[in-house]
Design a protein around this motif. Structure first.
Motif, PDB file in Angstrom:
ATOM      1  N   ILE A  54       8.032  -7.031  -4.571  1.00 46.64           N
ATOM      2  CA  ILE A  54       7.175  -7.488  -4.882  1.00 46.64           C
ATOM      3  C   ILE A  54       7.314  -9.193  -4.171  1.00 46.64           C
ATOM      4  CG2 ILE A  54       6.379  -9.557  -6.557  1.00 46.64           C
ATOM      5  CD1 ILE A  54       6.785  -6.721  -8.557  1.00 46.64           C
ATOM      6  N   GLY A  55       8.356 -10.166  -4.005  1.00 49.45           N
ATOM      7  CA  GLY A  55       8.677 -11.483  -3.797  1.00 49.45           C
ATOM      8  C   GLY A  55       7.939 -11.396  -2.440  1.00 49.45           C
ATOM      9  N   ILE A 304      -1.460  -7.161  -9.408  1.00 47.50           N
ATOM     10  CA  ILE A 304      -1.645  -5.717  -8.525  1.00 47.50           C
ATOM     11  C   ILE A 304      -1.533  -5.734  -6.775  1.00 47.50           C
ATOM     12  CG2 ILE A 304      -3.562  -3.915  -7.616  1.00 47.50           C
ATOM     13  CD1 ILE A 304      -5.030  -4.887 -10.246  1.00 47.50           C
ATOM     14  N   ILE A 305      -1.817  -6.403  -5.738  1.00 48.90           N
ATOM     15  CA  ILE A 305      -0.681  -6.344  -4.773  1.00 48.90           C
ATOM     16  C   ILE A 305       0.389  -6.741  -4.491  1.00 48.90           C
ATOM     17  CG2 ILE A 305      -1.158  -7.831  -2.938  1.00 48.90           C
ATOM     18  CD1 ILE A 305      -3.269  -9.183  -3.029  1.00 48.90           C
ATOM     19  N   GLY A 306       1.270  -7.452  -5.932  1.00 52.16           N
ATOM     20  CA  GLY A 306       2.603  -7.516  -6.036  1.00 52.16           C
ATOM     21  C   GLY A 306       3.239  -5.487  -6.209  1.00 52.16           C
ATOM     22  N   GLN A 313       8.637  -1.430  -1.015  1.00 48.00           N
ATOM     23  CA  GLN A 313       9.593  -1.837  -0.760  1.00 48.00           C
ATOM     24  C   GLN A 313      10.985  -0.578  -1.227  1.00 48.00           C
ATOM     25  OE1 GLN A 313      11.235  -4.187   0.766  1.00 48.00           O
ATOM     26  NE2 GLN A 313      13.273  -3.442   0.772  1.00 48.00           N
ATOM     27  N   ILE A 314      10.765  -0.534  -2.289  1.00 44.22           N
ATOM     28  CA  ILE A 314      11.014   1.025  -3.055  1.00 44.22           C
ATOM     29  C   ILE A 314      11.287   2.643  -1.967  1.00 44.22           C
ATOM     30  CG2 ILE A 314      10.746   3.155  -4.566  1.00 44.22           C
ATOM     31  CD1 ILE A 314      12.507   0.467  -6.323  1.00 44.22           C
ATOM     32  N   LEU A 315      10.101   2.709  -1.471  1.00 42.49           N
ATOM     33  CA  LEU A 315       9.766   3.517  -0.726  1.00 42.49           C
ATOM     34  C   LEU A 315      10.714   3.044   0.726  1.00 42.49           C
ATOM     35  CD1 LEU A 315       6.133   4.287  -0.943  1.00 42.49           C
ATOM     36  CD2 LEU A 315       8.174   5.118  -1.817  1.00 42.49           C
ATOM     37  N   THR A 316      10.944   2.738   1.008  1.00 42.43           N
ATOM     38  CA  THR A 316      11.523   1.739   2.188  1.00 42.43           C
ATOM     39  C   THR A 316      13.268   1.974   2.306  1.00 42.43           C
ATOM     40  OG1 THR A 316      10.194   0.053   2.583  1.00 42.43           O
ATOM     41  CG2 THR A 316      12.076   0.051   3.619  1.00 42.43           C
ATOM     42  N   ASP A 317      13.400   0.883   0.989  1.00 39.75           N
ATOM     43  CA  ASP A 317      14.887   1.613   0.939  1.00 39.75           C
ATOM     44  C   ASP A 317      15.651   2.931  -0.144  1.00 39.75           C
ATOM     45  OD1 ASP A 317      15.318  -1.402   0.442  1.00 39.75           O
ATOM     46  OD2 ASP A 317      14.675  -1.537  -1.865  1.00 39.75           O
TER      47      ASP A 317
END
Length: 438
Positions: A54-55, A304-306, A313-317
């Motif tokens: 999100i950040g 929503i964009i966040g 990021q979850i998918l990347t990690d």
């Protein structure tokens, strides 16, 4: 197993938003947590990923979106958008207004990041749609097709620029080939595709439409256009200087600073406050009120964009993108098609065109040396794949949906299909071009 979890997660996200009518931001958080848990992440790691995602996403766009919303509101309320819309209509007529907007968006989209171009152009679309009773989707989709093509195919946008470096491609040739490929992609995904969307009804965010103002009270055309497109001028000037002047001095440093998107938008907003407000006899408090309203109107959009950034990021990690890429790396297919396919699959899974392009580069770059394929065309093939089928995990999907106030189904039918057409037409044009230059 991770890919199955991803597919189930995306399906759950769609169900929560469309059937359960859950707020999209909350749906993103729920799905991201579940995907993380089923992939073996602990709660601490999941919340850390969410915060980072999100950040990172909001950190890169929130200033631009916020300033853009303020500028759009000011341009709308002052009558500047109405003046530009009226002038465009008089110059091109209602019959050709779409083509005028496509050309404008293409020119604007070359130097500007997608989000900047979006927040600059959409208020104009909304104003035209309201004033002349034209479907906002009908004239908006072609404009956004032009912005998407420049974002995915052409330097100086982040992904194409990085791909030129990683593939050791020639920047000038990449731009030349990119323009050739861009024309059919924009025409087919834009004006031609839009003819099928005339019956789609939408009520875009009224905050950017402005009120009808008598012609004699409107700001001048030069003031209106110069104010609205000042970020384009600043960023384009910076880009030209960056590409042509190789000696750094105080003048070039100033030009580069003014060309930074955040600085350009800040300078433009300050100028707009003066040119469209103070100079026309308005008090500062009167000018500031609509700016605060603009931020309120886009607050949920930002959340929503966040949320999309957190899920990405979850998918990347969890390493899903690497698993997908590794599975495709050994396939015996043409390098251009390999670059397009890998970028497309990563894009569909992770949402970000930039991430898809840069991830693909690390996988297919060795193919250039072993196959002798044109590196400039590899840049374009990767860029085309990175635009494939934007959906719920892409911030651009929600930006379009919320600004144009469309249903989930109609967003898929318009935005997602437009992005897919841009991608597919692009790779076809690249193969045709490869036939003639190979």
């Amino acid at each position: 197993m991770s890919l199955l979890i991803l597919l189930l997660g995306i399906a759950l996200l769609v169900v929560l938003i469309t059937w359960a009518r859950l707020n999209a931001f909350l749906a993103f958080i729920i799905v991201a947590i579940l995907i993380g848990l089923f992939n073996g992440m602990n709660i601490t790691a999941i919340t850390g990923s969410l915060q980072k995602g999100i950040g990172d996403l909001l950190g890169s766009i929130i200033i631009i979106l916020g300033l853009g919303a303020m500028l759009g509101k000011l341009v709308a309320d002052s009558g500047a958008a109405q003046k530009i819309a009226t002038s465009l209509m008089q110059a091109f007529g209602k019959k050709y207004i779409m083509w005028a907007l496509v050309l404008t968006a293409f020119v604007v989209g070359i130097p500007l990041f997608y989000n900047v171009g979006f927040v600059l152009m959409v208020p104009l679309i909304i104003t035209l749609a309201k004033r002349y009773n034209i479907s906002a989707v009908y004239i908006g989709i072609p404009m956004l097709a032009a912005l998407s093509v420049t974002h995915g195919y052409l330097p100086p946008h982040p992904s194409p620029t990085a791909l030129v470096t990683q593939y050791h491609a020639d920047l000038g040739l990449t731009l030349l080939y990119g323009f050739i490929v861009a024309v059919p992609a924009i025409v087919i995904a834009g004006p031609l595709f839009a003819t099928t969307l005339k019956k789609i009804k939408c009520q875009p965010l009224a905050t950017f439409a402005g009120k009808d103002i008598p012609d004699e009270e409107l700001p001048g055309l030069f003031t209106s256009m110069f104010t609205a497109f000042l970020p384009v001028i600043l960023i384009a000037t910076s880009t030209i200087v960056k590409l042509t002047v190789h000696t750094e001095n105080n003048f070039t440093k100033i030009i580069m600073a003014l060309g930074d998107p955040v600085i350009a938008m800040t300078v433009t907003l300050l100028y707009a406050i003066y040119s469209l407000g103070i100079q026309r006899g308005k008090k500062m408090q009167e000018v500031m009120m609509p700016l605060a309203e603009a931020i309120k109107d886009i607050a949920m959009i930002l959340f929503i964009i966040g949320g999309a950034g957190g899920l990405k990021q979850i998918l990347t990690d969890t390493g899903i993108s690497n698993q997908i890429a590794a599975g495709l790396q050994g396939m015996n297919i043409h390098p251009l098609l390999a670059a397009w396919s890998i970028a497309a699959i990563i894009r569909v899974c992770l949402g970000s065109a930039t991430v898809a392009g840069l991830t693909t580069a690390g996988i297919v770059a060795p193919l250039i040396a072993t196959t002798g394929v044109n590196p400039s065309l590899m840049v374009l093939a990767t860029g085309a794949g990175s635009l494939m089928f934007s959906h719920v995990n892409d911030g651009g999907f929600w930006l379009f949906k919320e600004y144009f106030n469309l249903s989930f189904k109609d967003t898929i039918r318009t935005w997602s299909l437009m992005e897919s057409i841009v991608s597919i037409v692009g790779i076809i044009a690249i193969f045709i071009l490869n036939y003639f230059i190979a």
